[in-house]
Design a protein around this motif. Structure first.
Motif, PDB file in Angstrom:
ATOM      1  N   ARG A  40       0.812  -1.216   0.000  1.00  0.00           N
ATOM      2  CA  ARG A  40       0.000   0.000   0.000  1.00  0.00           C
ATOM      3  C   ARG A  40       0.849   1.272   0.000  1.00  0.00           C
ATOM      4  O   ARG A  40       0.325   2.355  -0.169  1.00  0.00           O
ATOM      5  N   LEU A  41       2.124   1.152   0.234  1.00  0.00           N
ATOM      6  CA  LEU A  41       3.083   2.261   0.129  1.00  0.00           C
ATOM      7  C   LEU A  41       2.740   3.431   1.044  1.00  0.00           C
ATOM      8  O   LEU A  41       3.159   4.559   0.796  1.00  0.00           O
ATOM      9  N   GLY A  42       1.968   3.184   2.095  1.00  0.00           N
ATOM     10  CA  GLY A  42       1.670   4.219   3.072  1.00  0.00           C
ATOM     11  C   GLY A  42       0.847   5.360   2.537  1.00  0.00           C
ATOM     12  O   GLY A  42       0.930   6.487   3.034  1.00  0.00           O
ATOM     13  N   ARG A  43       0.027   5.100   1.519  1.00  0.00           N
ATOM     14  CA  ARG A  43      -0.752   6.160   0.900  1.00  0.00           C
ATOM     15  C   ARG A  43      -2.164   5.677   0.619  1.00  0.00           C
ATOM     16  O   ARG A  43      -2.379   4.479   0.437  1.00  0.00           O
ATOM     17  N   PRO A  44      -3.137   6.588   0.527  1.00  0.00           N
ATOM     18  CA  PRO A  44      -4.464   6.177   0.082  1.00  0.00           C
ATOM     19  C   PRO A  44      -4.456   5.787  -1.395  1.00  0.00           C
ATOM     20  O   PRO A  44      -3.471   6.027  -2.109  1.00  0.00           O
ATOM     21  N   GLN A  45      -5.552   5.233  -1.848  1.00  0.00           N
ATOM     22  CA  GLN A  45      -5.579   4.612  -3.165  1.00  0.00           C
ATOM     23  C   GLN A  45      -5.274   5.592  -4.297  1.00  0.00           C
ATOM     24  O   GLN A  45      -4.517   5.267  -5.203  1.00  0.00           O
TER      25      GLN A  45
ATOM     26  N   ARG B 139      -1.557   6.561  -4.176  1.00  0.00           N
ATOM     27  CA  ARG B 139      -0.731   5.405  -4.535  1.00  0.00           C
ATOM     28  C   ARG B 139      -0.723   5.194  -6.038  1.00  0.00           C
ATOM     29  O   ARG B 139       0.317   4.940  -6.645  1.00  0.00           O
ATOM     30  N   LYS B 140      -1.896   5.329  -6.671  1.00  0.00           N
ATOM     31  CA  LYS B 140      -1.968   5.142  -8.122  1.00  0.00           C
ATOM     32  C   LYS B 140      -1.175   6.221  -8.850  1.00  0.00           C
ATOM     33  O   LYS B 140      -0.462   5.934  -9.820  1.00  0.00           O
ATOM     34  N   ALA B 141      -1.258   7.462  -8.376  1.00  0.00           N
ATOM     35  CA  ALA B 141      -0.507   8.548  -9.003  1.00  0.00           C
ATOM     36  C   ALA B 141       0.997   8.329  -8.849  1.00  0.00           C
ATOM     37  O   ALA B 141       1.775   8.560  -9.789  1.00  0.00           O
ATOM     38  N   LEU B 142       1.421   7.871  -7.664  1.00  0.00           N
ATOM     39  CA  LEU B 142       2.840   7.595  -7.441  1.00  0.00           C
ATOM     40  C   LEU B 142       3.331   6.498  -8.368  1.00  0.00           C
ATOM     41  O   LEU B 142       4.402   6.622  -8.989  1.00  0.00           O
ATOM     42  N   ILE B 143       2.568   5.422  -8.485  1.00  0.00           N
ATOM     43  CA  ILE B 143       2.979   4.304  -9.334  1.00  0.00           C
ATOM     44  C   ILE B 143       3.034   4.732 -10.797  1.00  0.00           C
ATOM     45  O   ILE B 143       3.984   4.410 -11.516  1.00  0.00           O
ATOM     46  N   ARG B 144       2.050   5.490 -11.233  1.00  0.00           N
ATOM     47  CA  ARG B 144       2.057   5.954 -12.631  1.00  0.00           C
ATOM     48  C   ARG B 144       3.258   6.848 -12.915  1.00  0.00           C
ATOM     49  O   ARG B 144       3.898   6.744 -13.967  1.00  0.00           O
TER      50      ARG B 144
END
Length: 199
Positions: A91-96, A99-104
């Motif tokens: 979950r990388l310590g972030r809300p969904q 987290r999606k923005a970070l991964i992108r």
């Protein structure tokens, strides 16, 4: 006269309600105080609090022992293991949404530069997404292109990816990225660093 009597009746009813509320509060406070006193008495006599609670809360009933079930677990042992429900991804310590923005963003930078340095957890988390984008580029159809446009931030990068990926990874069935740990941790928070690169 009727109004005076009705007013008196209403005030008496109101006083009765107020007394009922006060008495219920007093009862609650007294029950909490009794529970605290019993707990302190149990601690002074050397009993564990859960034993006392079981003695108070559960009446003793003589029942024939049931046959052992397949689903029975022994919780008393020190080696009890919790089940891994809903732990399929980091979950990388972030809300969904974050987290999606970070991964992108990380996937876009890996595809743009070919290699980036980030924390080990993030590098391992974005591997699957980088591999998926390269697989879409190898497929090369319109639907795959639209999926890549929806995920990768840079549209020119998507065009170049769909040109280069089939040439570079045409005979490779998967595993397009490599994660290697860095020697030194990150300054400031001592986080373990890794680099993720395209093979």
């Amino acid at each position: 006269m009727e109004t005076a009597y009705s007013y008196l009746d209403r005030s008496e009813v109101h006083n009765e309600r107020r007394w009922t509320v006060k008495s219920s509060r007093i009862t609650t406070i007294l029950s909490v105080a009794v529970a605290c006193v019993l707990g302190l008495a149990a601690l002074s006599f050397g009993l564990q609090s859960n034993e006392l609670g079981m003695r108070i809360m559960v009446p003793t009933v003589n029942v024939a022992p049931a046959a052992p079930s397949v689903m029975t677990r022994t919780i008393e042992s020190d080696t009890a293991v919790n089940m891994r429900h809903q732990s399929g991804f980091k979950r990388l310590g972030r809300p969904q949404d974050q987290r999606k923005a970070l991964i992108r963003g990380l996937v876009t930078e890996v595809l743009r530069h070919g290699r980036i340095t980030t924390t080990t957890t993030r590098a391992k988390a974005i591997r699957r997404y980088v591999d998926k984008m390269i697989t879409l580029a190898k497929r090369g159809d319109l639907h795959a292109r639209r999926q890549a446009y929806a995920f990768i931030y840079d549209k020119e990068l998507v065009k170049n990816l769909f040109i280069e990926a089939p040439k570079r990874y045409g005979d490779r069935p998967g595993g397009y990225t490599r994660v290697k740990k860095e020697l030194l941790p990150r300054r400031g928070d001592n986080a373990e660093l890794s680099y993720i690169e395209l093979v």
